[in-house]
Design a protein around this motif. Structure first.
Motif, PDB file in Angstrom:
ATOM      1  N   LYS A 186     -16.448  97.820 -16.077  1.00  0.00           N
ATOM      2  CA  LYS A 186     -17.743  97.690 -15.405  1.00  0.00           C
ATOM      3  C   LYS A 186     -18.068  98.844 -14.454  1.00  0.00           C
ATOM      4  O   LYS A 186     -19.217  99.288 -14.383  1.00  0.00           O
ATOM      5  CB  LYS A 186     -17.798  96.361 -14.617  1.00  0.00           C
ATOM      6  CG  LYS A 186     -17.999  95.131 -15.480  1.00  0.00           C
ATOM      7  CD  LYS A 186     -18.094  93.878 -14.643  1.00  0.00           C
ATOM      8  CE  LYS A 186     -19.371  93.821 -13.814  1.00  0.00           C
ATOM      9  NZ  LYS A 186     -20.578  93.601 -14.625  1.00  0.00           N
ATOM     10  N   TYR A 187     -17.076  99.326 -13.705  1.00  0.00           N
ATOM     11  CA  TYR A 187     -17.395 100.226 -12.591  1.00  0.00           C
ATOM     12  C   TYR A 187     -16.657 101.559 -12.584  1.00  0.00           C
ATOM     13  O   TYR A 187     -17.122 102.520 -11.968  1.00  0.00           O
ATOM     14  CB  TYR A 187     -17.097  99.515 -11.257  1.00  0.00           C
ATOM     15  CG  TYR A 187     -17.908  98.266 -11.048  1.00  0.00           C
ATOM     16  CD1 TYR A 187     -19.295  98.306 -10.941  1.00  0.00           C
ATOM     17  CD2 TYR A 187     -17.276  97.018 -10.956  1.00  0.00           C
ATOM     18  CE1 TYR A 187     -20.037  97.151 -10.747  1.00  0.00           C
ATOM     19  CE2 TYR A 187     -18.021  95.862 -10.763  1.00  0.00           C
ATOM     20  CZ  TYR A 187     -19.394  95.939 -10.660  1.00  0.00           C
ATOM     21  OH  TYR A 187     -20.126  94.801 -10.483  1.00  0.00           O
ATOM     22  N   PHE A 188     -15.516 101.621 -13.238  1.00  0.00           N
ATOM     23  CA  PHE A 188     -14.630 102.775 -13.077  1.00  0.00           C
ATOM     24  C   PHE A 188     -15.297 104.089 -13.491  1.00  0.00           C
ATOM     25  O   PHE A 188     -15.272 105.082 -12.745  1.00  0.00           O
ATOM     26  CB  PHE A 188     -13.355 102.548 -13.883  1.00  0.00           C
ATOM     27  CG  PHE A 188     -12.333 103.632 -13.763  1.00  0.00           C
ATOM     28  CD1 PHE A 188     -11.751 103.937 -12.543  1.00  0.00           C
ATOM     29  CD2 PHE A 188     -11.923 104.345 -14.887  1.00  0.00           C
ATOM     30  CE1 PHE A 188     -10.790 104.920 -12.431  1.00  0.00           C
ATOM     31  CE2 PHE A 188     -10.965 105.338 -14.786  1.00  0.00           C
ATOM     32  CZ  PHE A 188     -10.396 105.629 -13.562  1.00  0.00           C
ATOM     33  N   MET A 415     -17.481  97.704 -25.841  1.00  0.00           N
ATOM     34  CA  MET A 415     -16.457  96.874 -25.196  1.00  0.00           C
ATOM     35  C   MET A 415     -17.077  95.810 -24.299  1.00  0.00           C
ATOM     36  O   MET A 415     -16.704  94.641 -24.341  1.00  0.00           O
ATOM     37  CB  MET A 415     -15.519  97.761 -24.365  1.00  0.00           C
ATOM     38  CG  MET A 415     -14.568  98.604 -25.173  1.00  0.00           C
ATOM     39  SD  MET A 415     -13.261  97.627 -25.962  1.00  0.00           S
ATOM     40  CE  MET A 415     -12.246  97.204 -24.542  1.00  0.00           C
ATOM     41  N   ILE A 416     -18.047  96.222 -23.482  1.00  0.00           N
ATOM     42  CA  ILE A 416     -18.636  95.240 -22.572  1.00  0.00           C
ATOM     43  C   ILE A 416     -19.535  94.251 -23.323  1.00  0.00           C
ATOM     44  O   ILE A 416     -19.710  93.114 -22.891  1.00  0.00           O
ATOM     45  CB  ILE A 416     -19.415  95.926 -21.435  1.00  0.00           C
ATOM     46  CG1 ILE A 416     -20.622  96.704 -21.963  1.00  0.00           C
ATOM     47  CG2 ILE A 416     -18.509  96.829 -20.618  1.00  0.00           C
ATOM     48  CD1 ILE A 416     -21.518  97.217 -20.874  1.00  0.00           C
ATOM     49  N   GLN A 417     -20.080  94.674 -24.433  1.00  0.00           N
ATOM     50  CA  GLN A 417     -20.851  93.743 -25.254  1.00  0.00           C
ATOM     51  C   GLN A 417     -19.938  92.705 -25.895  1.00  0.00           C
ATOM     52  O   GLN A 417     -20.278  91.522 -25.948  1.00  0.00           O
ATOM     53  CB  GLN A 417     -21.638  94.516 -26.313  1.00  0.00           C
ATOM     54  CG  GLN A 417     -22.794  95.328 -25.751  1.00  0.00           C
ATOM     55  CD  GLN A 417     -23.358  96.317 -26.748  1.00  0.00           C
ATOM     56  OE1 GLN A 417     -22.906  96.411 -27.883  1.00  0.00           O
ATOM     57  NE2 GLN A 417     -24.356  97.090 -26.316  1.00  0.00           N
ATOM     58  N   LYS A 418     -18.774  93.146 -26.360  1.00  0.00           N
ATOM     59  CA  LYS A 418     -17.846  92.241 -27.035  1.00  0.00           C
ATOM     60  C   LYS A 418     -17.137  91.306 -26.064  1.00  0.00           C
ATOM     61  O   LYS A 418     -17.026  90.096 -26.318  1.00  0.00           O
ATOM     62  CB  LYS A 418     -16.812  93.058 -27.811  1.00  0.00           C
ATOM     63  CG  LYS A 418     -15.766  92.208 -28.529  1.00  0.00           C
ATOM     64  CD  LYS A 418     -14.800  93.076 -29.316  1.00  0.00           C
ATOM     65  CE  LYS A 418     -13.748  92.208 -30.017  1.00  0.00           C
ATOM     66  NZ  LYS A 418     -12.789  93.049 -30.809  1.00  0.00           N
ATOM     67  N   TYR A 419     -16.654  91.843 -24.952  1.00  0.00           N
ATOM     68  CA  TYR A 419     -15.792  91.051 -24.081  1.00  0.00           C
ATOM     69  C   TYR A 419     -16.498  90.479 -22.849  1.00  0.00           C
ATOM     70  O   TYR A 419     -16.059  89.475 -22.292  1.00  0.00           O
ATOM     71  CB  TYR A 419     -14.602  91.903 -23.617  1.00  0.00           C
ATOM     72  CG  TYR A 419     -13.640  92.242 -24.724  1.00  0.00           C
ATOM     73  CD1 TYR A 419     -12.752  91.294 -25.210  1.00  0.00           C
ATOM     74  CD2 TYR A 419     -13.623  93.512 -25.292  1.00  0.00           C
ATOM     75  CE1 TYR A 419     -11.853  91.606 -26.229  1.00  0.00           C
ATOM     76  CE2 TYR A 419     -12.733  93.835 -26.310  1.00  0.00           C
ATOM     77  CZ  TYR A 419     -11.855  92.875 -26.777  1.00  0.00           C
ATOM     78  OH  TYR A 419     -10.984  93.180 -27.788  1.00  0.00           O
ATOM     79  N   GLY A 421     -20.012  90.041 -22.739  1.00  0.00           N
ATOM     80  CA  GLY A 421     -21.257  89.373 -23.116  1.00  0.00           C
ATOM     81  C   GLY A 421     -22.523  90.109 -22.742  1.00  0.00           C
ATOM     82  O   GLY A 421     -23.603  89.514 -22.700  1.00  0.00           O
ATOM     83  N   HIS A 422     -22.438  91.409 -22.473  1.00  0.00           N
ATOM     84  CA  HIS A 422     -23.637  92.171 -22.127  1.00  0.00           C
ATOM     85  C   HIS A 422     -24.471  92.447 -23.375  1.00  0.00           C
ATOM     86  O   HIS A 422     -23.936  92.647 -24.470  1.00  0.00           O
ATOM     87  CB  HIS A 422     -23.256  93.492 -21.456  1.00  0.00           C
ATOM     88  CG  HIS A 422     -22.695  93.318 -20.076  1.00  0.00           C
ATOM     89  ND1 HIS A 422     -22.705  94.312 -19.136  1.00  0.00           N
ATOM     90  CD2 HIS A 422     -22.101  92.254 -19.475  1.00  0.00           C
ATOM     91  CE1 HIS A 422     -22.138  93.880 -18.018  1.00  0.00           C
ATOM     92  NE2 HIS A 422     -21.761  92.639 -18.209  1.00  0.00           N
ATOM     93  N   LYS A 423     -25.777  92.506 -23.189  1.00  0.00           N
ATOM     94  CA  LYS A 423     -26.688  92.702 -24.321  1.00  0.00           C
ATOM     95  C   LYS A 423     -27.171  94.152 -24.442  1.00  0.00           C
ATOM     96  O   LYS A 423     -27.825  94.500 -25.420  1.00  0.00           O
ATOM     97  CB  LYS A 423     -27.913  91.796 -24.163  1.00  0.00           C
ATOM     98  CG  LYS A 423     -27.587  90.315 -23.982  1.00  0.00           C
ATOM     99  CD  LYS A 423     -26.924  89.719 -25.219  1.00  0.00           C
ATOM    100  CE  LYS A 423     -26.700  88.211 -25.035  1.00  0.00           C
ATOM    101  NZ  LYS A 423     -25.968  87.625 -26.179  1.00  0.00           N
ATOM    102  N   TYR A 424     -26.866  94.940 -23.464  1.00  0.00           N
ATOM    103  CA  TYR A 424     -27.458  96.272 -23.396  1.00  0.00           C
ATOM    104  C   TYR A 424     -26.386  97.355 -23.463  1.00  0.00           C
ATOM    105  O   TYR A 424     -25.197  97.088 -23.304  1.00  0.00           O
ATOM    106  CB  TYR A 424     -28.244  96.433 -22.098  1.00  0.00           C
ATOM    107  CG  TYR A 424     -27.428  96.085 -20.861  1.00  0.00           C
ATOM    108  CD1 TYR A 424     -26.581  97.017 -20.274  1.00  0.00           C
ATOM    109  CD2 TYR A 424     -27.491  94.806 -20.289  1.00  0.00           C
ATOM    110  CE1 TYR A 424     -25.818  96.709 -19.174  1.00  0.00           C
ATOM    111  CE2 TYR A 424     -26.725  94.484 -19.178  1.00  0.00           C
ATOM    112  CZ  TYR A 424     -25.900  95.440 -18.629  1.00  0.00           C
ATOM    113  OH  TYR A 424     -25.139  95.114 -17.533  1.00  0.00           O
ATOM    114  N   GLU A 425     -26.822  98.581 -23.670  1.00  0.00           N
ATOM    115  CA  GLU A 425     -25.917  99.730 -23.605  1.00  0.00           C
ATOM    116  C   GLU A 425     -25.682 100.104 -22.147  1.00  0.00           C
ATOM    117  O   GLU A 425     -26.579  99.981 -21.313  1.00  0.00           O
ATOM    118  CB  GLU A 425     -26.508 100.934 -24.349  1.00  0.00           C
ATOM    119  CG  GLU A 425     -26.412 100.844 -25.854  1.00  0.00           C
ATOM    120  CD  GLU A 425     -26.682 102.182 -26.509  1.00  0.00           C
ATOM    121  OE1 GLU A 425     -27.400 103.003 -25.909  1.00  0.00           O
ATOM    122  OE2 GLU A 425     -26.159 102.409 -27.611  1.00  0.00           O
TER     123      GLU A 425
END
Length: 440
Positions: A186-188, A415-419, A421-425
């Motif tokens: 998310k932030y790194f 990765m963030i979409q898969k794990y 649940g984000h919908k966006y790039e």
């Protein structure tokens, strides 16, 4: 009186003098016995040896004292010489800004200086960041592959709930096993991106030494070290880096962050063709229980002390943390050292119940007020922004802007979409104050 009787008589007087403790008479009688040519008795030999040892000892003491004086004098001359050389050649220990490299970074990141303190960045050095991101994603996938799917989902949800408390103005606990991994996602990358620009600005100002001691407070996985390493990598092809050495002290409460940060460092940074010569020291300690007297962090040692995004939301915690930061800056920073602070724009204004608008005078007052609470004075600051505006965009406006203008995270988005649940790039976004200060 025969010689034999005279010698016997002197020996008896010698014994009597020793018994009385009259060393002066005993020494005189021993000299007379020696002049007479008589053989020494065992007692006279013993006394002679004692006198010789004392004589040698006195000579040794005089010689040691003489050598000590000469050594002290030589050391003083050497110290004066080194001081003069350090003063005359101080600039030799700093990177001299290279105009071609500065021009390259400015173009790669599409930097625009809107005013003295506002710097817009909408891109990056793809050859460095894309590879770094790909290797980070590879590392996280390998870590997740070791956990059964049903347990992985629960662990990620726990870590995500903890980190998402930031959105509601709460301070996370960062206590779950996968919290470092969720932070990585998310932030790194954005934080490395921001602090990379901070090191670039320090370099551009001619303030980056080639031997640097850094204390990173609330270091997390070592974001400050990663950003400096990536910055140094990006100089490849422009100039040869002189012998570089980084002493990096990580002061961080969560040992899991330190462990994961070092684990990925070894996989990525140390696998480079020209790895950064860095010494890591981990101090796993809570700043709220930090004790100046018992701390093993060296005093007056650091060229830079950094605090990146570790400023608290609640007034009580904020005051307590700032007082501790103030102690650390006062006692651990070199007299000519610098403090590098990375502060999210919203936190600066929220702390003083102010609204962020295009008002440079208000901004400067808040920055100086913030530094005064930490016992610091301003060297310079930059507001790093993706949009180029101090006034915040609406969510819809920013989403449109990011899609059109900002560099997306090519590998992390999936990765963030898969794990998560984000919908966006996901994009590289910056909205922080980079503040360079020194002890007041």
């Amino acid at each position: 009186m025969s010689n034999a009787i005279a010698n016997w008589w002197r020996s008896q007087q010698f014994k009597s003098a020793l018994k009385r403790g009259n060393m002066q008479v005993a020494r005189k009688l021993l000299q007379e016995i020696q002049k007479s040519g008589a053989k020494f008795s065992w007692l006279e030999k013993l006394f002679r040896d004692k006198l010789q040892l004392e004589s040698y000892s006195q000579q040794d003491k005089r010689e040691v004292a003489n050598l000590s004086f000469k050594l002290t004098e030589a050391l003083q001359q050497l110290d004066n010489f080194n001081t003069e050389v350090a003063f005359e050649k101080q600039d030799n220990f700093l990177f001299q800004p290279d105009a071609e490299f500065i021009n390259f970074v400015s173009k790669a990141f599409k930097l625009i200086e809107h005013d003295d303190n506002k710097l817009q960045s909408t891109s990056l050095d793809e050859r460095i960041f894309d590879d770094f991101e790909a290797r980070l994603v590879e590392y996280i996938k390998e870590e997740f592959s070791r956990i059964p799917d049903n347990k992985l989902k629960i662990k990620i949800e726990d870590a995500l709930e903890d980190i998402n408390s930031l959105k509601s103005g709460q301070d996370p606990d960062y206590r779950f096993s996968l919290t470092p991994h969720v932070y990585f996602m998310k932030y790194f990358l954005e934080n490395v991106y921001c602090i990379y620009l901070a090191w670039f600005l320090i370099y551009k100002a001619g303030l980056l030494p080639n031997k640097i001691n850094i204390l990173d407070i609330a270091a997390g996985p070592g974001t400050v070290a990663y950003s400096l390493a990536l910055f140094l990598q990006s100089t490849s092809g422009f100039f040869d880096i002189p012998q570089m050495h980084i002493s990096y002290y990580s002061l961080e409460k969560q040992d899991a962050f330190q462990f994961r940060g070092l684990q990925f460092w070894r996989r990525y940074i140390e696998s480079r063709k020209t790895p950064v010569n860095a010494y890591f020291r981990f101090v796993t300690d809570d700043i709220f229980t930090w004790n100046s007297q018992s701390s093993n962090i060296p005093k007056d040692f650091f060229d830079f002390i950094t605090v990146s995004h570790c400023f608290f939301n609640t007034p009580v915690k904020s005051l307590q943390a700032n007082n501790i930061y103030k102690q650390i800056f006062a006692t651990r920073l070199k007299p000519q050292g610098y403090v590098l602070l990375i502060l999210q724009d919203k936190k600066l204004f929220k702390a003083y119940d102010a609204y962020q608008v295009e008002d440079q005078e208000q901004e400067k007052k808040l920055v100086n007020k913030f530094l005064a609470e930490l016992g610091l004075e301003l060297v310079w600051y930059k507001y790093l922004t993706s949009t180029g505006s101090r006034t915040p965009y609406s969510a819809v406006e920013f989403a449109k802007f990011a899609k059109e203008k900002l560099h997306n995270q090519l590998y992390m988005s999936s990765m963030i979409q898969k794990y998560l649940g984000h919908k966006y790039e996901k994009h590289y976004i910056v909205d922080d104050y980079v503040i360079l200060a020194k002890k007041s």
